[in-house]
Design a protein around this motif. Sequence first.
Motif, PDB file in Angstrom:
ATOM      1  N   TYR A  60      64.054  74.381  43.597  1.00  0.00           N
ATOM      2  CA  TYR A  60      65.488  74.052  43.660  1.00  0.00           C
ATOM      3  C   TYR A  60      66.275  74.792  42.582  1.00  0.00           C
ATOM      4  N   LEU A  61      65.788  74.796  41.363  1.00  0.00           N
ATOM      5  CA  LEU A  61      66.485  75.463  40.266  1.00  0.00           C
ATOM      6  C   LEU A  61      66.442  76.983  40.422  1.00  0.00           C
ATOM      7  N   ASP A  62      65.398  77.480  41.033  1.00  0.00           N
ATOM      8  CA  ASP A  62      65.233  78.921  41.191  1.00  0.00           C
ATOM      9  C   ASP A  62      66.102  79.476  42.318  1.00  0.00           C
ATOM     10  N   ALA A  63      66.272  78.694  43.395  1.00  0.00           N
ATOM     11  CA  ALA A  63      66.920  79.260  44.588  1.00  0.00           C
ATOM     12  C   ALA A  63      67.884  78.334  45.304  1.00  0.00           C
ATOM     13  N   ASP A  90      58.952  81.464  35.204  1.00  0.00           N
ATOM     14  CA  ASP A  90      58.787  80.501  34.112  1.00  0.00           C
ATOM     15  C   ASP A  90      59.025  79.073  34.587  1.00  0.00           C
ATOM     16  N   LEU A  91      59.866  78.913  35.609  1.00  0.00           N
ATOM     17  CA  LEU A  91      60.104  77.574  36.163  1.00  0.00           C
ATOM     18  C   LEU A  91      58.835  77.023  36.817  1.00  0.00           C
ATOM     19  N   ILE A 141      55.738  77.939  36.090  1.00  0.00           N
ATOM     20  CA  ILE A 141      54.776  77.684  35.018  1.00  0.00           C
ATOM     21  C   ILE A 141      55.059  76.337  34.365  1.00  0.00           C
ATOM     22  N   ARG A 142      56.327  76.067  34.128  1.00  0.00           N
ATOM     23  CA  ARG A 142      56.689  74.786  33.510  1.00  0.00           C
ATOM     24  C   ARG A 142      56.335  73.620  34.433  1.00  0.00           C
ATOM     25  N   ALA A 143      56.576  73.787  35.729  1.00  0.00           N
ATOM     26  CA  ALA A 143      56.271  72.718  36.690  1.00  0.00           C
ATOM     27  C   ALA A 143      54.786  72.399  36.730  1.00  0.00           C
ATOM     28  N   LEU A 144      53.968  73.381  36.395  1.00  0.00           N
ATOM     29  CA  LEU A 144      52.516  73.204  36.434  1.00  0.00           C
ATOM     30  C   LEU A 144      51.932  72.805  35.085  1.00  0.00           C
ATOM     31  N   THR A 145      52.784  72.602  34.093  1.00  0.00           N
ATOM     32  CA  THR A 145      52.325  72.274  32.738  1.00  0.00           C
ATOM     33  C   THR A 145      52.387  70.775  32.485  1.00  0.00           C
ATOM     34  N   HIS A 146      51.228  70.164  32.374  1.00  0.00           N
ATOM     35  CA  HIS A 146      51.138  68.721  32.133  1.00  0.00           C
ATOM     36  C   HIS A 146      51.451  68.394  30.683  1.00  0.00           C
ATOM     37  N   ALA A 205      57.570  68.156  40.524  1.00  0.00           N
ATOM     38  CA  ALA A 205      58.052  69.151  39.551  1.00  0.00           C
ATOM     39  C   ALA A 205      58.153  70.531  40.190  1.00  0.00           C
ATOM     40  N   VAL A 206      57.196  70.884  41.027  1.00  0.00           N
ATOM     41  CA  VAL A 206      57.223  72.177  41.711  1.00  0.00           C
ATOM     42  C   VAL A 206      58.431  72.266  42.634  1.00  0.00           C
TER      43      VAL A 206
END
Length: 229
Positions: free
Chosen positions: A128-131, A22-23, A25-30, A122-123
């Motif tokens: 960073y938040l994931d790992a 989901d992180l 997906i959010r990074a790729l959402t404009h 954003a990606v």
Amino acid sequence: MKISDDIRAFSAKLGHDFKRPDLLIRALTHGSVGSPTRPDNQRLEFLGDRVLGLTMAEALVLADRKATEGQLAPRYNALVRGETCAAVAREIGLGDVLKLGRSEMVSGGRRKEALLADAMEAVLAAIYLDAGFETAKAVILRLWESRLETVDDDARDPKTALQEWAQAQGMKPPQYLQTGRSGPDHAPEFEITVKLDDGRSAIAQGAGTKRSIEQAAASVLLGQIESQA
């Protein structure tokens, strides 16, 4: 969370398997398609900029332990500027997986430099938040590897180099004039002419941002100056 095949393929290009897709997906959402129930990537962009900045600053300091702040700063700027982030984004096909609203898609959003640069940051934040930082740093250093190796060549961009040369000759800063434009609004091509006080000039044409074509014109004129030296 189930993700599509194209997102999975993009994750593989990044070299990171997300525990929390989901992180990504959010990074790729404009913002053009974001909503209260579908957060966009703006906050991640803010964080990713800092993750990239710290990684590049550390890498540069470790690579050249004798470099002064005055030497490190232009190298750093060359590595973190929007044009560089957008170029990395293009190399890994980030534009193909962006989630955009219809207006952005029609206007060529998948190719826009600023949009690609923001999404790239954003990606990085998503990783960073994931790992954690060490994983994000490893991904960044791999994606930016060739640029780190050639950063001295990139640190002084052509516009800066031309302006410094002109000032050393007692001239005013170079003038950049848009002398032509063609193509559709969503993918314009520019013609830029750069002029010096002494009458020397050069022209560059191409697609992209006006700034990138100005850089190209400056590079052409620098080449002329060097050949006449």
